[in-house]
Enzyme design. Structure first.
Site, PDB file in Angstrom:
ATOM      1  N   LYS A 174       0.843  -1.177   0.000  1.00 46.68           N
ATOM      2  CA  LYS A 174       0.000   0.000   0.000  1.00 46.68           C
ATOM      3  C   LYS A 174       0.894   1.247   0.000  1.00 46.68           C
ATOM      4  O   LYS A 174       2.054   1.116   0.399  1.00 46.68           O
ATOM      5  CB  LYS A 174      -0.925  -0.008   1.208  1.00 46.68           C
ATOM      6  CG  LYS A 174      -0.161   0.136   2.519  1.00 46.68           C
ATOM      7  CD  LYS A 174      -1.111   0.299   3.635  1.00 46.68           C
ATOM      8  CE  LYS A 174      -0.629   1.145   4.719  1.00 46.68           C
ATOM      9  NZ  LYS A 174       0.398   2.098   4.645  1.00 46.68           N
ATOM     10  N   LYS A 208      -1.138 -10.376  10.608  1.00 43.22           N
ATOM     11  CA  LYS A 208      -0.967 -10.481  12.071  1.00 43.22           C
ATOM     12  C   LYS A 208      -1.815 -11.635  12.589  1.00 43.22           C
ATOM     13  O   LYS A 208      -2.979 -11.780  12.204  1.00 43.22           O
ATOM     14  CB  LYS A 208      -1.381  -9.168  12.757  1.00 43.22           C
ATOM     15  CG  LYS A 208      -0.440  -7.996  12.444  1.00 43.22           C
ATOM     16  CD  LYS A 208      -0.849  -6.738  13.207  1.00 43.22           C
ATOM     17  CE  LYS A 208      -0.095  -5.522  12.714  1.00 43.22           C
ATOM     18  NZ  LYS A 208       1.050  -5.142  13.512  1.00 43.22           N
ATOM     19  N   GLU A 242      -1.101   5.091  17.748  1.00 47.62           N
ATOM     20  CA  GLU A 242       0.362   4.974  17.789  1.00 47.62           C
ATOM     21  C   GLU A 242       0.929   6.081  18.661  1.00 47.62           C
ATOM     22  O   GLU A 242       0.353   7.174  18.733  1.00 47.62           O
ATOM     23  CB  GLU A 242       0.936   5.109  16.385  1.00 47.62           C
ATOM     24  CG  GLU A 242       0.498   4.017  15.442  1.00 47.62           C
ATOM     25  CD  GLU A 242       1.117   4.209  14.074  1.00 47.62           C
ATOM     26  OE1 GLU A 242       2.135   3.584  13.807  1.00 47.62           O
ATOM     27  OE2 GLU A 242       0.586   5.004  13.282  1.00 47.62           O
ATOM     28  N   HIS A 266      -5.905  -0.775   6.658  1.00 52.85           N
ATOM     29  CA  HIS A 266      -5.933  -1.579   7.889  1.00 52.85           C
ATOM     30  C   HIS A 266      -7.288  -1.508   8.613  1.00 52.85           C
ATOM     31  O   HIS A 266      -7.850  -2.532   8.988  1.00 52.85           O
ATOM     32  CB  HIS A 266      -4.849  -1.121   8.872  1.00 52.85           C
ATOM     33  CG  HIS A 266      -3.458  -1.054   8.296  1.00 52.85           C
ATOM     34  ND1 HIS A 266      -3.031  -1.890   7.291  1.00 52.85           N
ATOM     35  CD2 HIS A 266      -2.404  -0.268   8.598  1.00 52.85           C
ATOM     36  CE1 HIS A 266      -1.768  -1.601   7.007  1.00 52.85           C
ATOM     37  NE2 HIS A 266      -1.371  -0.623   7.773  1.00 52.85           N
TER      38      HIS A 266
HETATM   39  C1  BG6 Z   1       1.786   1.293   8.234  1.00 49.65           C
HETATM   40  C2  BG6 Z   1       1.604   2.783   8.160  1.00 49.65           C
HETATM   41  O1  BG6 Z   1       0.986   0.655   7.283  1.00 49.65           O
HETATM   42  O2  BG6 Z   1       1.429   0.818   9.522  1.00 49.65           O
HETATM   43  C3  BG6 Z   1       2.392   3.464   9.258  1.00 49.65           C
HETATM   44  O3  BG6 Z   1       2.035   3.266   6.892  1.00 49.65           O
HETATM   45  C4  BG6 Z   1       2.086   2.861  10.602  1.00 49.65           C
HETATM   46  O4  BG6 Z   1       2.115   4.860   9.258  1.00 49.65           O
HETATM   47  C5  BG6 Z   1       2.232   1.348  10.551  1.00 49.65           C
HETATM   48  O5  BG6 Z   1       2.994   3.418  11.542  1.00 49.65           O
HETATM   49  C6  BG6 Z   1       1.804   0.703  11.854  1.00 49.65           C
HETATM   50  O6  BG6 Z   1       2.025  -0.671  11.787  1.00 49.65           O
HETATM   51  P1  BG6 Z   1       2.081  -1.559  13.100  1.00 49.65           P
HETATM   52  O7  BG6 Z   1       2.191  -2.953  12.605  1.00 49.65           O
HETATM   53  O8  BG6 Z   1       3.279  -1.087  13.879  1.00 49.65           O
HETATM   54  O9  BG6 Z   1       0.818  -1.293  13.851  1.00 49.65           O
END
Ligand code: BG6
Length: 512
Positions: A174, A208, A242, A266
């Site tokens: 993506k 996941k 995050e 997501h």
């Molecule tokens: C990515 C995004 O797809 O997913 C990022 O582009 C984001 O911005 C990341 O930080 C988060 O992934 P995870 O697996 O750490 O939750």
């Protein structure tokens, strides 16, 4: 989630459920091998797969990049990436086999000679390593470079399958476009060369374990599914929060924002898995059909002002550390209106979910790193205790904790010990870490293995991508016409407008 039906080249008999799927003889070419994604995720995942015995001994990895590297430089680079980022232990035997399949081709995407050399390298691998004519191309590069690479693949004949039962696949990351129109253009470009079945779009959330567990939990048990409908569910909250800011990703992120970056993919995928009906099988087409139905049943509320919120983080403190605001981050346009927080209410217009709001929220620099799906139930129609006894009783909830502390929490009311009847919320927890001794594989291990084995239920198809954009495009347009994102302080749960959005419906966001 997948039944794994590998192609004929696979070493695995699909009827034998005792054996794990092993990738068939094959090679992988990564464009963008020097980038963060390849270094931190892809290369370590390939090594981990090799260490777990899931790649064929012939497996070969070819890197293509604009570096003046010889094969030793490339090997050093790969070793360093594995040592720093692999999940499994270093094993000399694994490394010996893995490193014997490393190749590097130096060149730029405009350079036809380099692509000819790449074609030569790939062909040689079939003879020297036994890759069996099976090759996949991973485009870990900005989408703007896709047209050049794809046309070079065609020009140099790299996309030719050279015979039956051999594959040529493309794996893309993506963003799959930045709106519906560009997603269609991208698809036309790829489909001009690779069929849909040979196109693997990575949404790493689907790799996941906890995300795959949504389906295991829903469809392998009897006790949850009867409750998951509008008779019992008050609403659903899907949170992906995050702590990090955008770091060094300004070039990618500014102008894209949180909704395009993670909500389109997501979060809407999590919603689809939570809301979909039981697929006939867990084969790719049956899973896709059910997800597509959910995505095509999505409806936005009419009043987007009260049903959505966007924010941008300011400077402030996060966990005791002073952090910069979004506008002070390196290489960010001072007037940027890019949102780093987005929240949206949606409905799924099906009999099962009629009238049940699904609230999505996601942001950077929030209170903590957490992704969860909380299914919040209605109150019981009648509670035979007086009001005071149940003051501390909230709504029952089923919470799928995607990360961290992967697991499931059930929240329900229980009698507080002592005389009299006081009922208060308690939780019952299942944690992966407690229930299973083995560590979960990384999402990229699973997805790379599936892509090489030709098994696609965990990859969004083109229709899902388009339906997601179709839902999001009007919201993005609406946000573009409003006053822009509202500021919020780091370490909080987003802007005021996100709270107001829930208050408007008489609800509150969970504090995960
Ligand atoms: C990515 C995004 O797809 O997913 C990022 O582009 C984001 O911005 C990341 O930080 C988060 O992934 P995870 O697996 O750490 O939750």
């Amino acid at each position: 989630m997948s039944t794994h039906q590998p192609p004929s080249q696979s070493l695995h008999d699909p009827r034998d459920k005792r054996l794990p799927v092993i990738a068939p003889p094959c090679g992988l070419v990564i464009f963008g091998i020097t980038g963060d994604l390849a270094r931190k995720k892809l290369v370590p995942a390939l090594y981990d797969l090799s260490n777990r015995g899931l790649l064929h001994p012939s497996f070969s990895l070819t890197g293509f990049a604009r570096r003046d590297w010889g094969s030793q430089d490339f090997e050093d680079f790969i070793r360093d990436s594995v040592k720093k980022n692999a999940r499994t232990d270093w094993d000399e035997n694994t490394w010996e086999q893995f490193s014997a399949g490393l190749r590097f081709v130096a060149g730029s995407f405009d350079d036809s000679e380099s692509f000819d050399q790449l074609a030569q390298t790939v062909k040689e691998l079939d003879h020297t390593r036994g890759t069996g004519g099976n090759h996949a191309f991973y485009l870990a590069i900005p989408p703007a470079a896709f047209p050049k690479v794809v046309s070079q693949l065609v020009r140099s004949g790299l996309n030719d399958e050279w015979g039956e039962d051999r594959f040529r696949r493309v794996i893309v990351e993506k963003p799959f476009g930045h709106d519906l129109e560009s997603a269609k253009e991208l698809s036309n470009l790829l489909h001009g060369v690779f069929s849909e079945k040979d196109t693997f779009r990575i949404d790493h959330y689907l790799g996941k374990e906890t995300v795959q567990n949504i389906l295991a939990m829903r469809f392998s048990n009897i006790m949850f599914e009867p409750l998951l409908n509008s008779n019992y569910v008050d609403h659903v909250q899907i949170t992906m929060a995050e702590e990090i800011g955008i770091g060094t990703r300004a070039g990618y992120y500014d102008g894209i924002g949180q909704a395009r970056d993670v909500m389109q993919n997501h979060l809407l995928q999590l919603l689809a898995l939570t809301a979909m009906e039981e697929p006939v099988t867990f084969g790719a087409s049956d899973v896709h059909v059910e997800k597509e139905k959910v995505l095509s049943a999505l409806r936005l509320p009419k009043d987007l002002e009260s049903a959505s919120a966007i924010g941008q983080y300011t400077a402030g403190y996060q966990g005791g550390e002073h952090v910069r605001g979004y506008l002070e981050e390196d290489n960010i346009d001072q007037n940027s209106r890019t949102e780093t927080f987005a929240a949206l209410k949606l409905f799924v217009d099906t009999r099962r979910w009629a009238g049940v709001p699904f609230y999505l929220r996601t942001g950077k620099r929030l209170g903590k790193r957490v992704t969860e799906i909380a299914i919040v139930f209605k109150r019981a129609a009648h509670i035979p205790f007086d009001k005071e006894s149940t003051e501390e009783l909230g709504n029952n909830a089923l919470v799928i904790r995607v990360q961290p502390f992967e697991g499931v929490t059930i929240r329900f009311g229980s009698k507080v010990p002592g005389v009299g009847m006081r009922v208060r919320d308690v939780t019952m927890d299942f944690g992966y870490g407690h229930a299973f001794t083995e560590d979960s594989p990384e999402a990229y291990e699973r997805l790379l293995l599936d892509a090489l084995a030709g098994d696609s239920p965990l990859f969004p198809n083109q229709r899902e991508v388009e339906l997601s954009w179709q839902t999001l495009d009007p919201v993005l347009k609406y946000w573009g016409q409003t006053g822009g994102p509202q500021p919020y302080r780091p370490g909080t749960w987003g802007p005021e407008s996100a709270e107001q959005m829930m208050a408007h419906d008489g609800r509150t966001w969970r504090i995960p």
